[in-house]
Design an enzyme around this catalytic site. Structure first.
Site, mmCIF file in Angstrom:
data_model
loop_
_atom_site.group_PDB
_atom_site.id
_atom_site.type_symbol
_atom_site.label_atom_id
_atom_site.label_comp_id
_atom_site.label_asym_id
_atom_site.label_seq_id
_atom_site.Cartn_x
_atom_site.Cartn_y
_atom_site.Cartn_z
ATOM 1 N N CYS A 32 11.455 54.482 24.940
ATOM 2 C CA CYS A 32 10.671 53.716 25.901
ATOM 3 C C CYS A 32 9.510 54.604 26.368
ATOM 4 O O CYS A 32 9.495 55.810 26.098
ATOM 5 C CB CYS A 32 11.531 53.284 27.090
ATOM 6 S SG CYS A 32 12.205 54.652 28.054
ATOM 7 N N HIS A 43 18.961 61.441 25.844
ATOM 8 C CA HIS A 43 20.368 61.396 25.437
ATOM 9 C C HIS A 43 20.487 61.237 23.923
ATOM 10 O O HIS A 43 21.049 60.252 23.412
ATOM 11 C CB HIS A 43 21.102 60.266 26.159
ATOM 12 C CG HIS A 43 21.309 60.542 27.608
ATOM 13 N ND1 HIS A 43 21.372 59.559 28.565
ATOM 14 C CD2 HIS A 43 21.443 61.703 28.282
ATOM 15 C CE1 HIS A 43 21.547 60.101 29.751
ATOM 16 N NE2 HIS A 43 21.580 61.399 29.604
ATOM 17 N N CYS A 48 9.914 58.798 35.153
ATOM 18 C CA CYS A 48 9.331 57.525 34.726
ATOM 19 C C CYS A 48 8.688 56.824 35.931
ATOM 20 O O CYS A 48 9.289 56.768 37.007
ATOM 21 C CB CYS A 48 10.426 56.639 34.134
ATOM 22 S SG CYS A 48 9.908 54.949 33.805
ATOM 23 N N HIS A 78 25.317 58.713 36.800
ATOM 24 C CA HIS A 78 24.144 58.732 35.912
ATOM 25 C C HIS A 78 23.001 59.445 36.619
ATOM 26 O O HIS A 78 22.822 59.310 37.837
ATOM 27 C CB HIS A 78 23.753 57.300 35.558
ATOM 28 C CG HIS A 78 22.688 57.195 34.510
ATOM 29 N ND1 HIS A 78 21.355 57.371 34.788
ATOM 30 C CD2 HIS A 78 22.761 56.945 33.180
ATOM 31 C CE1 HIS A 78 20.660 57.217 33.679
ATOM 32 N NE2 HIS A 78 21.487 56.955 32.685
ATOM 33 N N GLU A 95 19.784 58.980 36.785
ATOM 34 C CA GLU A 95 18.871 58.133 37.557
ATOM 35 C C GLU A 95 19.518 57.689 38.864
ATOM 36 O O GLU A 95 18.879 57.713 39.928
ATOM 37 C CB GLU A 95 18.462 56.893 36.756
ATOM 38 C CG GLU A 95 17.506 55.995 37.533
ATOM 39 C CD GLU A 95 17.260 54.646 36.893
ATOM 40 O OE1 GLU A 95 17.090 53.666 37.645
ATOM 41 O OE2 GLU A 95 17.241 54.566 35.648
ATOM 42 N N CYS A 122 13.895 47.540 34.491
ATOM 43 C CA CYS A 122 12.700 47.717 33.657
ATOM 44 C C CYS A 122 12.665 46.663 32.562
ATOM 45 O O CYS A 122 13.602 46.572 31.754
ATOM 46 C CB CYS A 122 12.705 49.127 33.040
ATOM 47 S SG CYS A 122 11.349 49.404 31.884
ATOM 48 N N SER A 126 24.267 58.242 25.370
ATOM 49 C CA SER A 126 23.369 57.178 25.809
ATOM 50 C C SER A 126 24.146 55.939 26.255
ATOM 51 O O SER A 126 24.738 55.229 25.434
ATOM 52 C CB SER A 126 22.408 56.794 24.681
ATOM 53 O OG SER A 126 21.653 55.659 25.034
ATOM 54 N N SER A 127 24.135 55.654 27.555
ATOM 55 C CA SER A 127 24.783 54.437 28.059
ATOM 56 C C SER A 127 24.008 53.201 27.605
ATOM 57 O O SER A 127 24.599 52.157 27.296
ATOM 58 C CB SER A 127 24.886 54.482 29.586
ATOM 59 O OG SER A 127 23.629 54.715 30.179
ATOM 60 N N ASN A 128 22.690 53.310 27.548
ATOM 61 C CA ASN A 128 21.844 52.234 27.042
ATOM 62 C C ASN A 128 22.213 51.912 25.594
ATOM 63 O O ASN A 128 22.316 50.746 25.200
ATOM 64 C CB ASN A 128 20.382 52.655 27.154
ATOM 65 C CG ASN A 128 19.440 51.801 26.338
ATOM 66 O OD1 ASN A 128 19.036 52.211 25.249
ATOM 67 N ND2 ASN A 128 19.082 50.644 26.829
#
Length: 294
Positions: free
Chosen positions: A12, A40, A96, A134, A136, A202, A230-232
């Site tokens: 991203c 990650h 970000c 996390h 963030e 986002c 990476s949780s995403n």
């Protein structure tokens, strides 16, 4: 065999900016510290470590003096900036912009609540829908002096103090569907007082989900490339597998199994917001070579 890389996959813009800032400093000085993994994805971290990047923990940050430290896209709580100032550390801030804006909104809401309490009012309960621990989320909770409550799903709503006014925010990379479930559950349980919610997800990340599901539908086999942290990536992989059972998760090219793609006419390669394009291209090249040798 047709092998296609998903054009919506990969870094991203927040991660792109963080890596660009790291590379610029490494090209200048050959050395840079990063607080936590810059992304990650172990392969990308290893590549940057080869250029001179060193990943450190918060404890290690406290031991450093007179160096440069990159803050990654996830953002950091105020204490990190205080530590850096005390230790004469120069911060290269790659937070970000979407995360930064969210931090400011939460801090403003918290400060207004503190001010209200001073004048006899009651502070609202700030709730963050996100993954506990996390990076963030830690940064967001830090804006409230550690007072915000984190819930990971609608089930967590039952533990909230419904007697207080509630302000709900979301980690920027959570799913819209999950956020809506949390909103509806709070509405169902809350009988009085104020409840405000703010969709702070986002869209660049959220909009990938349906596009990626469509990509997965259009291929016989899908290879999903994502770092183990990476949780995403975990969420997007499951969404792909829901529409295409022949979806396989790998973190590096060495994990590819030739039988996964054997006989397939189309193979799609996609990944998380932390997956570098060069790694997906490497995976595509290997699959093409395997096909040529069959």
């Amino acid at each position: 065999m047709r092998v296609e890389i998903d054009s919506n996959s990969g870094f991203c813009f927040g991660v792109v900016t963080a890596i660009k800032k790291a590379e610029e400093e490494l090209d200048r000085s050959g050395q840079l510290y990063c607080l936590g993994d810059i992304v990650h994805n172990a392969s990308e971290v290893d590549r940057l470590c080869g250029k001179g990047l060193k990943t450190i923990t918060h404890d290690e940050l406290g031991e450093l003096h007179d160096v440069k430290v990159l803050l990654r896209a996830h953002g950091e709580p105020p204490q990190t900036y205080r530590t850096a100032s005390d230790n004469h550390i120069k911060i290269i801030d790659a937070t970000c912009p979407v995360v930064l804006q969210l931090q400011r909104r939460i801090k403003q809401a918290y400060d207004e609540g503190v001010d209200s309490e001073r004048h006899g009012g009651k502070k609202p309960l700030i709730v963050i829908y996100g993954k506990n621990g996390h990076a963030e989320v830690n940064g967001l909770v830090g804006q409230t002096n550690g007072e915000a409550v984190v819930i990971q799903d609608a089930e967590g709503v039952k533990n909230l103090d419904m007697s207080r006014d509630i302000l709900l925010y979301s980690q920027t990379t959570k799913s819209l569907a999950g956020f809506r479930e949390v909103v509806e559950e709070i509405k169902r349980r809350k009988k009085g007082g104020k409840f405000e919610y703010f969709d702070t997800i986002c869209r660049q990340v959220a909009n990938r989900m349906e596009k990626m599901r469509e990509f997965a539908r259009n291929h016989e086999v899908v290879i999903f490339v994502s770092g183990a942290k990476s949780s995403n990536g975990k969420v997007l992989f499951e969404k792909c597998r829901e529409v295409n059972p022949r979806t396989y998760l790998i973190s590096e090219e060495s994990q590819l199994e030739p039988e996964w793609t054997e006989g397939a006419e189309s193979v799609g390669i996609c990944g998380a917001t932390s997956t570098p394009l060069w790694l997906m291209e490497k995976v595509a090249d290997i699959i093409r070579k395997q096909d040529a040798n069959q």
